[in-house]
Design a protein around this motif. Structure first.
Motif, PDB file in Angstrom:
ATOM      1  N   GLU A 121      78.768  48.243  36.359  1.00  0.00           N
ATOM      2  CA  GLU A 121      77.530  47.708  35.794  1.00  0.00           C
ATOM      3  C   GLU A 121      77.044  46.489  36.572  1.00  0.00           C
ATOM      4  N   GLN A 122      77.959  45.645  37.033  1.00  0.00           N
ATOM      5  CA  GLN A 122      77.559  44.500  37.842  1.00  0.00           C
ATOM      6  C   GLN A 122      76.873  44.948  39.128  1.00  0.00           C
ATOM      7  N   ARG A 123      77.383  46.011  39.734  1.00  0.00           N
ATOM      8  CA  ARG A 123      76.780  46.535  40.949  1.00  0.00           C
ATOM      9  C   ARG A 123      75.376  47.044  40.669  1.00  0.00           C
ATOM     10  N   VAL A 124      75.206  47.729  39.531  1.00  0.00           N
ATOM     11  CA  VAL A 124      73.884  48.241  39.166  1.00  0.00           C
ATOM     12  C   VAL A 124      72.907  47.091  38.917  1.00  0.00           C
ATOM     13  N   GLU A 125      73.376  46.045  38.272  1.00  0.00           N
ATOM     14  CA  GLU A 125      72.516  44.882  38.032  1.00  0.00           C
ATOM     15  C   GLU A 125      72.063  44.269  39.347  1.00  0.00           C
ATOM     16  N   ALA A 126      72.941  44.240  40.332  1.00  0.00           N
ATOM     17  CA  ALA A 126      72.572  43.690  41.639  1.00  0.00           C
ATOM     18  C   ALA A 126      71.534  44.564  42.326  1.00  0.00           C
ATOM     19  N   ILE A 127      71.677  45.884  42.217  1.00  0.00           N
ATOM     20  CA  ILE A 127      70.679  46.781  42.796  1.00  0.00           C
ATOM     21  C   ILE A 127      69.335  46.592  42.109  1.00  0.00           C
ATOM     22  N   ARG A 128      69.367  46.468  40.789  1.00  0.00           N
ATOM     23  CA  ARG A 128      68.122  46.265  40.038  1.00  0.00           C
ATOM     24  C   ARG A 128      67.432  44.978  40.470  1.00  0.00           C
ATOM     25  N   SER A 129      68.210  43.929  40.701  1.00  0.00           N
ATOM     26  CA  SER A 129      67.621  42.649  41.111  1.00  0.00           C
ATOM     27  C   SER A 129      66.931  42.765  42.458  1.00  0.00           C
ATOM     28  N   ARG A 130      67.462  43.627  43.327  1.00  0.00           N
ATOM     29  CA  ARG A 130      66.828  43.825  44.627  1.00  0.00           C
ATOM     30  C   ARG A 130      65.451  44.475  44.478  1.00  0.00           C
ATOM     31  N   PHE A 131      65.359  45.461  43.570  1.00  0.00           N
ATOM     32  CA  PHE A 131      64.084  46.126  43.358  1.00  0.00           C
ATOM     33  C   PHE A 131      63.062  45.206  42.691  1.00  0.00           C
ATOM     34  N   SER A 132      63.540  44.189  41.989  1.00  0.00           N
ATOM     35  CA  SER A 132      62.629  43.273  41.306  1.00  0.00           C
ATOM     36  C   SER A 132      62.248  42.082  42.168  1.00  0.00           C
ATOM     37  N   ASN A 133      62.644  42.140  43.472  1.00  0.00           N
ATOM     38  CA  ASN A 133      62.301  41.083  44.424  1.00  0.00           C
ATOM     39  C   ASN A 133      62.952  39.748  44.112  1.00  0.00           C
ATOM     40  N   THR A 191      63.814  45.006  32.226  1.00  0.00           N
ATOM     41  CA  THR A 191      62.381  45.044  32.540  1.00  0.00           C
ATOM     42  C   THR A 191      62.085  45.818  33.817  1.00  0.00           C
ATOM     43  N   ASN A 192      63.108  46.056  34.638  1.00  0.00           N
ATOM     44  CA  ASN A 192      62.921  46.796  35.888  1.00  0.00           C
ATOM     45  C   ASN A 192      63.901  47.975  35.932  1.00  0.00           C
ATOM     46  N   PRO A 193      63.643  49.017  35.140  1.00  0.00           N
ATOM     47  CA  PRO A 193      64.572  50.151  35.088  1.00  0.00           C
ATOM     48  C   PRO A 193      64.631  50.892  36.423  1.00  0.00           C
ATOM     49  N   ILE A 194      65.816  51.404  36.726  1.00  0.00           N
ATOM     50  CA  ILE A 194      66.025  52.191  37.929  1.00  0.00           C
ATOM     51  C   ILE A 194      66.869  53.403  37.560  1.00  0.00           C
ATOM     52  N   ALA A 195      66.954  54.338  38.478  1.00  0.00           N
ATOM     53  CA  ALA A 195      67.845  55.491  38.323  1.00  0.00           C
ATOM     54  C   ALA A 195      68.771  55.544  39.534  1.00  0.00           C
ATOM     55  N   ILE A 196      70.051  55.817  39.286  1.00  0.00           N
ATOM     56  CA  ILE A 196      71.042  55.919  40.353  1.00  0.00           C
ATOM     57  C   ILE A 196      71.841  57.187  40.131  1.00  0.00           C
ATOM     58  N   ILE A 197      71.902  58.034  41.147  1.00  0.00           N
ATOM     59  CA  ILE A 197      72.735  59.227  41.089  1.00  0.00           C
ATOM     60  C   ILE A 197      74.109  58.835  41.607  1.00  0.00           C
ATOM     61  N   GLY A 198      75.070  58.657  40.696  1.00  0.00           N
ATOM     62  CA  GLY A 198      76.378  58.139  41.045  1.00  0.00           C
ATOM     63  C   GLY A 198      77.320  59.184  41.617  1.00  0.00           C
ATOM     64  N   ASN A 199      78.486  58.709  42.075  1.00  0.00           N
ATOM     65  CA  ASN A 199      79.395  59.619  42.768  1.00  0.00           C
ATOM     66  C   ASN A 199      80.069  60.617  41.839  1.00  0.00           C
ATOM     67  N   TYR A 200      80.177  60.317  40.550  1.00  0.00           N
ATOM     68  CA  TYR A 200      80.809  61.263  39.639  1.00  0.00           C
ATOM     69  C   TYR A 200      79.976  62.538  39.527  1.00  0.00           C
ATOM     70  N   GLN A 201      78.660  62.388  39.581  1.00  0.00           N
ATOM     71  CA  GLN A 201      77.778  63.552  39.512  1.00  0.00           C
ATOM     72  C   GLN A 201      77.675  64.265  40.867  1.00  0.00           C
ATOM     73  N   GLN A 202      77.994  63.582  41.952  1.00  0.00           N
ATOM     74  CA  GLN A 202      77.932  64.198  43.277  1.00  0.00           C
ATOM     75  C   GLN A 202      79.203  64.971  43.635  1.00  0.00           C
ATOM     76  N   GLN A 203      80.292  64.734  42.920  1.00  0.00           N
ATOM     77  CA  GLN A 203      81.564  65.347  43.262  1.00  0.00           C
ATOM     78  C   GLN A 203      81.469  66.871  43.333  1.00  0.00           C
ATOM     79  N   THR A 204      82.069  67.420  44.366  1.00  0.00           N
ATOM     80  CA  THR A 204      82.159  68.855  44.700  1.00  0.00           C
ATOM     81  C   THR A 204      80.860  69.437  45.247  1.00  0.00           C
TER      82      THR A 204
END
Length: 454
Positions: A66-78, A421-434
């Motif tokens: 979740e911390q990693r996702v928050e950091a990605i979100r902050s990047r999109f929010s400038n 306030t700045n929602p994002i979507a991330i396709i994580g590795n658990y869904q990419q497996q196989t």
């Protein structure tokens, strides 16, 4: 000189592991040749007989995710997280966590003669680095010997005046430093879960195989490193940036790569070993369905696409198309997929409606709130979740991609909501497996194909 640099920025840890490196030639021209590396789950560093899925997918791991996702979100929010100055420290920092990781790793050689290291392959960052002696600040425990620059005949540090040093700001979002006295260029790289590396920007020979090498490989010689890197030696950056390992390898093999991530040991359906293939010819091995890459000026180094719809058991969620229109990235370093809250809420309702007929809902754990009583292997006939992208590419997700076992009594949907306030979507590795996942950078598209690890 000792450095300490603590800050939050974007990252994704794709821990890639390799016990075998193969070179595929087949008589092709240089840019048609691809390098094929075996990939294994980072958890293979631990003793599976004593490690349960509860220890692996613990609340601590989910909190870091979740911390990693928050950091990605902050990047999109400038939000400006760069230009933080390093501080001197008088004692070494604590080393990185010695637990396993939810990601994958690969083994490559650096130096002349080559010294082999297990490197995290990260699609969310560009600069590659590995821990180097003498570790002037701190080095986390790793399974391989520390890289010793003095043993390499081809090792060089970049001076502060070099163009490569000037390129660090674009690659790491942080201004380069300059060591007083030596004039050596100092890089500063940080990640969304508070992990970081600081050291000298360097160049050396990168060995993919004993016969296939890349002279003048630009990377960081880490002197102060801390964080969730498991027992790896560092990171191999595959982001869309000129200092990334992918960009440096593209002149010989072509600007593309593909991978298949095998399931983790705790998954209900174990898979065969995975792989990482670097080179344009790697895209010809599977029947990919492609979706266009989306150029996002805020984070051009990430791999962005458009998610257009989600289905549960073949039925669309029945929400407005505008609900899907948020920045969406394919990130093999984020474990759990995130969806904007309106989409996640609709998905949860549809999924629970079907699952609750046979399995009792139970209290959630950490970021996962769609949970059921029972072991993952005991839950059958799980409704397929279809993720559909622009152009018709799709990920048809079944039980081993959707359910994650957190303890002996609780199994949860491995998808969470992305609020704020700045929602994002991330396709994580658990869904990419196989799945076989292809990144065709030259043609700006990303593809998916089933049964990629078989």
């Amino acid at each position: 000189m000792e450095f300490f640099f603590c800050f939050l920025l974007l990252s994704a840890h794709l821990l890639l592991a390799s016990s075998l490196v193969q070179f595929q030639d087949n008589g092709l021209t240089p840019k048609q040749v691809s390098i094929h590396l075996e990939v294994h789950h980072g958890q293979s560093q631990l003793n599976h007989s004593t490690t349960s899925s509860l220890e692996f997918f613990s609340p601590k791991i989910l909190e870091k995710d979740e911390q990693r996702v928050e950091a990605i979100r902050s990047r999109f929010s400038n939000k400006n997280l760069s230009n933080i100055k390093p501080e001197l420290v008088s004692t070494p920092l604590k080393s990185g966590l010695s637990i396993g990781s939810g990601n994958y790793y690969v083994k490559l050689g650096v130096g002349t003669p080559p010294q082999y290291s297990s490197l995290i392959v990260d699609t969310g960052s560009s600069l590659s680095w590995l821990q180097c002696q003498p570790c002037k600040g701190s080095c986390h425990p790793q399974v391989d010997p520390l890289f010793n620059p003095s043993r390499s005949k081809t090792f060089k540090k970049f001076p502060c005046s070099s163009p490569s040093c000037s390129s660090l700001k674009e690659s790491t979002l942080n201004d380069p430093g300059c060591e007083v006295g030596s004039g050596a260029c100092v890089y500063r790289e940080a990640y969304g879960d508070s992990s970081f590396s600081i050291g000298y920007l360097s160049q050396d020979v990168l060995s993919l195989t004993p016969s296939e090498t890349l002279p003048g490989f630009v990377y960081g010689c880490g002197q102060n490193n801390q964080g969730l890197f498991g027992k790896s030696s560092g990171i191999l950056g595959l982001g869309h940036d000129k200092l990334s390992a992918l960009a440096q390898l593209s002149t010989k093999y072509g600007y593309a790569f593909s991978y298949c991530l095998p399931t983790s040991f705790s998954a209900s359906k174990p898979s065969k070993g995975g792989y990482l293939s670097i080179g344009s010819s790697s895209l010809a091995k599977s029947p990919f369905k492609f979706t266009p890459m989306v150029k996002n000026p805020k984070i051009p180094s990430l791999y962005s696409i458009d998610l257009t719809a989600i289905t549960v058991a073949g039925r669309p969620l029945g929400i407005a198309a505008s609900s899907y229109k948020v920045p969406t990235i394919v990130d093999s370093g984020t474990v759990i997929t995130r969806l904007p809250m309106p989409v996640y809420t609709a998905l949860k309702e549809a999924f629970v409606k079907i699952m609750s007929k046979k399995y009792k809902p139970t209290e959630g754990i950490s970021i996962l709130d769609t949970c059921f009583e029972g072991r993952a292997k005991e839950i059958v006939n799980v409704p397929e979740i279809g993720m559909i992208f622009q152009g018709g590419a799709a990920l048809p997700l079944n039980g081993h991609n959707t359910l994650i076992e957190l303890d002996e009594k609780t199994t949860c949907l491995a998808i969470a909501g992305s609020s704020g306030t700045n929602p994002i979507a991330i396709i994580g590795n658990y869904q990419q497996q196989t799945f076989n996942v292809a990144f065709d950078i030259s043609n700006s598209k990303i593809g998916f194909a089933p049964a990629g690890c078989e």
